[in-house]
Structure formats: C-alpha cells, structure tokens
Design an enzyme around this catalytic site. Structure first.
Site, PDB file in Angstrom:
ATOM      1  N   ARG A   1       0.842  -1.205   0.000  1.00 33.44           N
ATOM      2  CA  ARG A   1       0.000   0.000   0.000  1.00 33.44           C
ATOM      3  C   ARG A   1       0.866   1.239   0.000  1.00 33.44           C
ATOM      4  O   ARG A   1       2.075   1.166   0.052  1.00 33.44           O
ATOM      5  CB  ARG A   1      -0.873  -0.013   1.236  1.00 33.44           C
ATOM      6  CG  ARG A   1      -0.076  -0.317   2.543  1.00 33.44           C
ATOM      7  CD  ARG A   1      -0.694   0.189   3.796  1.00 33.44           C
ATOM      8  NE  ARG A   1      -0.655   1.632   3.821  1.00 33.44           N
ATOM      9  CZ  ARG A   1       0.413   2.348   4.176  1.00 33.44           C
ATOM     10  NH1 ARG A   1       1.546   1.752   4.506  1.00 33.44           N
ATOM     11  NH2 ARG A   1       0.350   3.670   4.188  1.00 33.44           N
ATOM     12  N   GLY A   2       0.192   2.371  -0.108  1.00 31.52           N
ATOM     13  CA  GLY A   2       0.920   3.637  -0.108  1.00 31.52           C
ATOM     14  C   GLY A   2       1.226   4.074  -1.522  1.00 31.52           C
ATOM     15  O   GLY A   2       1.815   3.316  -2.292  1.00 31.52           O
ATOM     16  N   ALA A   3       0.827   5.278  -1.875  1.00 32.15           N
ATOM     17  CA  ALA A   3       0.851   5.695  -3.271  1.00 32.15           C
ATOM     18  C   ALA A   3       2.162   5.419  -3.999  1.00 32.15           C
ATOM     19  O   ALA A   3       2.166   4.741  -5.029  1.00 32.15           O
ATOM     20  CB  ALA A   3       0.480   7.179  -3.357  1.00 32.15           C
TER      21      ALA A   3
ATOM     22  N   GLN B   1      -3.272   2.286  10.102  1.00 35.45           N
ATOM     23  CA  GLN B   1      -1.927   2.379   9.528  1.00 35.45           C
ATOM     24  C   GLN B   1      -0.980   3.142  10.459  1.00 35.45           C
ATOM     25  O   GLN B   1       0.209   2.870  10.517  1.00 35.45           O
ATOM     26  CB  GLN B   1      -1.961   3.079   8.161  1.00 35.45           C
ATOM     27  CG  GLN B   1      -2.559   2.261   7.038  1.00 35.45           C
ATOM     28  CD  GLN B   1      -4.042   2.509   6.840  1.00 35.45           C
ATOM     29  OE1 GLN B   1      -4.781   2.757   7.813  1.00 35.45           O
ATOM     30  NE2 GLN B   1      -4.520   2.431   5.610  1.00 35.45           N
TER      31      GLN B   1
ATOM     32  N   ARG C   1      -6.887  -0.204  -7.354  1.00 30.55           N
ATOM     33  CA  ARG C   1      -7.312   0.852  -6.418  1.00 30.55           C
ATOM     34  C   ARG C   1      -7.326   2.155  -7.222  1.00 30.55           C
ATOM     35  O   ARG C   1      -6.356   2.447  -7.933  1.00 30.55           O
ATOM     36  CB  ARG C   1      -6.365   0.975  -5.205  1.00 30.55           C
ATOM     37  CG  ARG C   1      -6.387  -0.219  -4.262  1.00 30.55           C
ATOM     38  CD  ARG C   1      -5.544   0.034  -3.024  1.00 30.55           C
ATOM     39  NE  ARG C   1      -6.219   0.952  -2.075  1.00 30.55           N
ATOM     40  CZ  ARG C   1      -5.606   1.507  -1.033  1.00 30.55           C
ATOM     41  NH1 ARG C   1      -4.300   1.291  -0.823  1.00 30.55           N
ATOM     42  NH2 ARG C   1      -6.269   2.312  -0.219  1.00 30.55           N
TER      43      ARG C   1
ATOM     44  N   ASN D   1      -5.986  12.279   0.411  1.00 32.05           N
ATOM     45  CA  ASN D   1      -5.145  11.522   1.326  1.00 32.05           C
ATOM     46  C   ASN D   1      -6.035  10.728   2.265  1.00 32.05           C
ATOM     47  O   ASN D   1      -7.269  10.876   2.254  1.00 32.05           O
ATOM     48  CB  ASN D   1      -4.199  12.457   2.103  1.00 32.05           C
ATOM     49  CG  ASN D   1      -3.068  11.695   2.777  1.00 32.05           C
ATOM     50  OD1 ASN D   1      -2.368  10.917   2.148  1.00 32.05           O
ATOM     51  ND2 ASN D   1      -2.927  11.877   4.080  1.00 32.05           N
ATOM     52  N   LYS D   2      -5.400   9.883   3.087  1.00 32.72           N
ATOM     53  CA  LYS D   2      -6.173   9.021   3.982  1.00 32.72           C
ATOM     54  C   LYS D   2      -7.292   9.770   4.685  1.00 32.72           C
ATOM     55  O   LYS D   2      -7.081  10.878   5.183  1.00 32.72           O
ATOM     56  CB  LYS D   2      -5.228   8.395   5.012  1.00 32.72           C
ATOM     57  CG  LYS D   2      -5.848   7.413   5.946  1.00 32.72           C
ATOM     58  CD  LYS D   2      -6.596   6.284   5.232  1.00 32.72           C
ATOM     59  CE  LYS D   2      -5.772   5.608   4.212  1.00 32.72           C
ATOM     60  NZ  LYS D   2      -6.543   4.745   3.277  1.00 32.72           N
TER      61      LYS D   2
ATOM     62  N   ASP E   1      -2.300  10.792  -1.970  1.00 30.70           N
ATOM     63  CA  ASP E   1      -2.541   9.723  -2.935  1.00 30.70           C
ATOM     64  C   ASP E   1      -2.783  10.271  -4.323  1.00 30.70           C
ATOM     65  O   ASP E   1      -2.545   9.596  -5.323  1.00 30.70           O
ATOM     66  CB  ASP E   1      -3.723   8.862  -2.477  1.00 30.70           C
ATOM     67  CG  ASP E   1      -3.353   8.044  -1.278  1.00 30.70           C
ATOM     68  OD1 ASP E   1      -3.361   8.589  -0.165  1.00 30.70           O
ATOM     69  OD2 ASP E   1      -3.008   6.856  -1.456  1.00 30.70           O
TER      70      ASP E   1
END
Ligand SMILES: CSC[C@H]1O[C@H](OP(=O)(O)O)[C@H](O)[C@@H]1O
Length: 371
Positions: free
Chosen positions: A71-73, A219, A105, A270-271, A260
């Site tokens: 995960r994570g852009a 996270q 995603r 973003n999250k 993201d």
C-alpha cells in the site's frame, strides 16, 4: 505531556524483529525471468509479524494491493510497474495484466502511472522489433528505474521538508502530527512525510511525533508507530479523535501528511481523516504540509471534485482488526471512504522532490511538476 517515547528495546513486539526489509523487491532465479517473483512485505501482518508474500502472478499481486498488503501511493506505483514486468516474464497476457493492476485501487494516481510506464516501454520495445524476453527486460528496467527515482525523491523531499520546517518553526524542537503511514513502507526510499520527520529526528530537531492511529485500518498505530520505534524517534500514539485537543493545548507545531493524488489546482486526496486535520490546523494557525513525489501529482485531474475516492468495505469499520466479533450489531451499514480531499486553501505548502509550492495553487503546482 509526559515523555512516552518508546525505544525498540522497550517494546517486546519489536524485540528480535529483523531489520525492516524492503517493502517490495523483484527476485529471479539464475535460469532467467520466467521464474521471477515479486516479494512483498505483508503490511497487514505488521507490527506483530514480518511476513513476506511471494507473488508469482498478477492475480496475487492485485489481491495484495486490494487488501493493502502492499500500500501507499509511491509503492503502489512500483508494484504496478513490477507487476507488468512479472506478467511479461511469466508469459501472461500483458494487456490484461495492465488493466487488472491499474484498476486495483482508483485513488492513488501512482498505481496506473507506474503500470503505464512499464507497459508503454514493453509495447514500444515489441514495436521496435524486440522479442518478448528483450521487451520484458525493458519493462523490468523501467520498474527498477522508477524504484531508484522514488528513493532519490524521498531523500530530496526530506531535505526540502526539513528546510521548510525550519522556516515555519524556527529553532527546532518540532512537535509534528502525522496521519496514516508515509515511511519506508510506502516508498522505494525512506518515505514522504515520515521521511521529513525522520530527517528532523536525525538532526536532533524533532521533539515529538504525534501519530494518529488512523482508523479504520490503523496504519498509524500499526505501521507508523512500528517505523518510529525502530528509528528510536520520540513518538506518541493517539486516537484520531484526540487530535483536536492537542491543537487546543498548543501541542502541535506542524502537520505533515502524504498524498494519494494531488490535482492540478493543489486539491489533495489523502487518507480519510486528513481533511479534518487541515481544518483544525487552519483554526489553530498551525502549518499544514503535504509531502509527496511529483508522481503523485496528476495534472489531468483538474480539481478535488474530479478525484475518485475509493469506497472500501463496511466490515473494515464494523470489525476491529483481529477481533473475534464485530463491534457493531450484525447488519450495521458503514460509510468507509478510504480517503478525503483537502482543498488547496487549507494547505500551507506542498513539498515534492523538486521543491516547495506555497501558496498552493495551479501555478505553483505546475511549477513543481515542471521541476
Ligand atoms: C505516501 S503514501 C500516500 C498515502 O497512502 C496511504 O493510503 P493507503 O494506506 O490506503 O494506501 C495514505 O493515504 C498515505 O498518506
């Protein structure tokens, strides 16, 4: 605030945990790429276990992306590019693989961009007369180049971000609040926003890293705390709901978050939970800084309303990770957007590997992209 910093020695969960391995790596046997695999650190198992997933096909990689095992852009961009190379190496349908990976995603533009970069290189090689093994080598070379570029970008963002912190909060002793996870687990290098906090720590200028737990997938509690502990940073975990009281108590000097997707006007996805932090930061006069590589900036997305926000399954909200029973009554409906969008007027600065945009607007974002 009492000092609750944790050192790795003090935390049984971390004792004996091997050094943080690369979040993602390509491996192939001496016989050649037909037996290649993509090895992923399974981020759903951290911090309790450091388990590696060995992906031998694109379906396994897509599943890992969808479940946030990877995960994570920025790292999703690497996964996408290596995924194309894996499909080509193992003789799968590369067109189908590219489509599956790009659609795994929707919000992080890095994923589709990484897929496109390796795919276009592969197709161009074939069009130029290369055979499949040679075209596969070209796709892999692009993935590796992107990996190295992201690692370099991580170092540049840390340098630009640290210099910005010094301008925003002269004298050091920064108390930084961060959300979600933006360290080595999302990057080819040391990360984005977390990389800036780590650089401040190594310069002796980080007084406190406030770590939002980041519901519902935690996270922050699971991954940022893990990375901060391993780096022996002075960090304190908090429930997302407690952030407001920290601002009210004057305990936050700056907010550092990742991204993201950054639209052409500077709107930033973003999250989920990032936008409320931006509102709190504005209300309390605290700098709110987005740190992301230019691979996360999407000039083709004009504004925040144009960003597709991933909606995730409700069970992630109604169930606690690892819990035996749901926290909500069976049949409870849940609203679970993976991200939210912060408008540019609430963002003090955007930091990329090419520099700092402040104020944040279409012109300053375009300048970052131009480099
Ligand atoms: C610098 S990583 C960017 C971004 O990715 C995370 O989302 P997820 O955990 O769903 O992949 C989070 O939004 C980070 O800030």
């Amino acid at each position: 605030m009492d000092d609750q910093s944790v050192t790795p020695q003090a935390n049984d969960q971390l004792r004996g945990v091997p050094a943080l391995s690369a979040a993602l790596r390509w491996e192939e046997p001496p016989e050649g790429p037909e037996g290649a695999v993509l090895v992923l650190l399974d981020q759903t198992r951290l911090p309790a276990e450091e388990v590696e997933l060995v992906c031998t096909d694109v379906q396994a990689l897509v599943a890992a992306i969808s479940t946030l095992a990877v995960r994570g852009a920025p790292l999703l961009g690497l996964a996408g590019a290596y995924g194309v190379a894996l499909a080509a190496a193992r003789g799968y349908d590369v067109d189908e693989a590219a489509a599956l990976l790009s659609g795994a995603r929707p919000t992080a533009v890095n994923l589709s961009r990484g897929v496109r970069r390796a795919y276009d290189a592969y197709r161009a090689a074939l069009s130029a007369g290369a055979d499949v093994p040679a075209a596969t080598a070209v796709a892999l070379s692009e993935a590796r180049a992107l990996h190295a570029e992201d690692a370099r970008a991580s170092e540049s963002m840390a340098a630009h971000g640290l210099a910005l912190l010094e301008r925003l909060v002269p004298g050091g002793g920064y108390r930084v609040l961060t959300h979600c996870n933006t360290g080595a687990l999302v990057s080819g290098g040391r990360g984005t926003a977390f990389g800036v906090a780590l650089a401040a720590h190594r310069e002796g200028r980080l007084r406190r890293l406030w770590v939002d737990e980041t519901r519902p997938l935690l996270q922050g509690a699971r991954l940022t705390a893990y990375e901060a502990a391993r780096a022996a940073m002075p960090y304190t975990l908090l429930a997302d709901n407690a952030a407001g009281s920290l601002f009210a108590a004057g305990e936050v000097d700056a907010v550092l978050v990742g991204a993201d997707r950054i639209a052409a006007d500077g709107s930033t996805a973003n999250k989920v939970g990032t936008y409320p932090l931006a509102v709190l930061a504005r209300h309390h006069g605290v700098p709110f800084v987005v740190v992301a590589p230019t691979t996360t900036v999407d000039p083709a997305t004009p504004d925040g309303a144009s960003i597709e926000v991933e909606q995730r399954p409700g069970h992630e909200v109604t169930e606690l990770p690892g819990a035996a029973v749901p926290v909500a009554p069976l049949g409870t409906q849940a609203y679970n957007p993976a991200f939210d969008v912060t408008p540019p007027d609430l963002i003090t600065a955007v930091v990329t590997e090419t520099g700092v945009a402040s104020p944040v607007d279409a012109a300053s974002i375009a300048e970052l992209v131009a480099g």
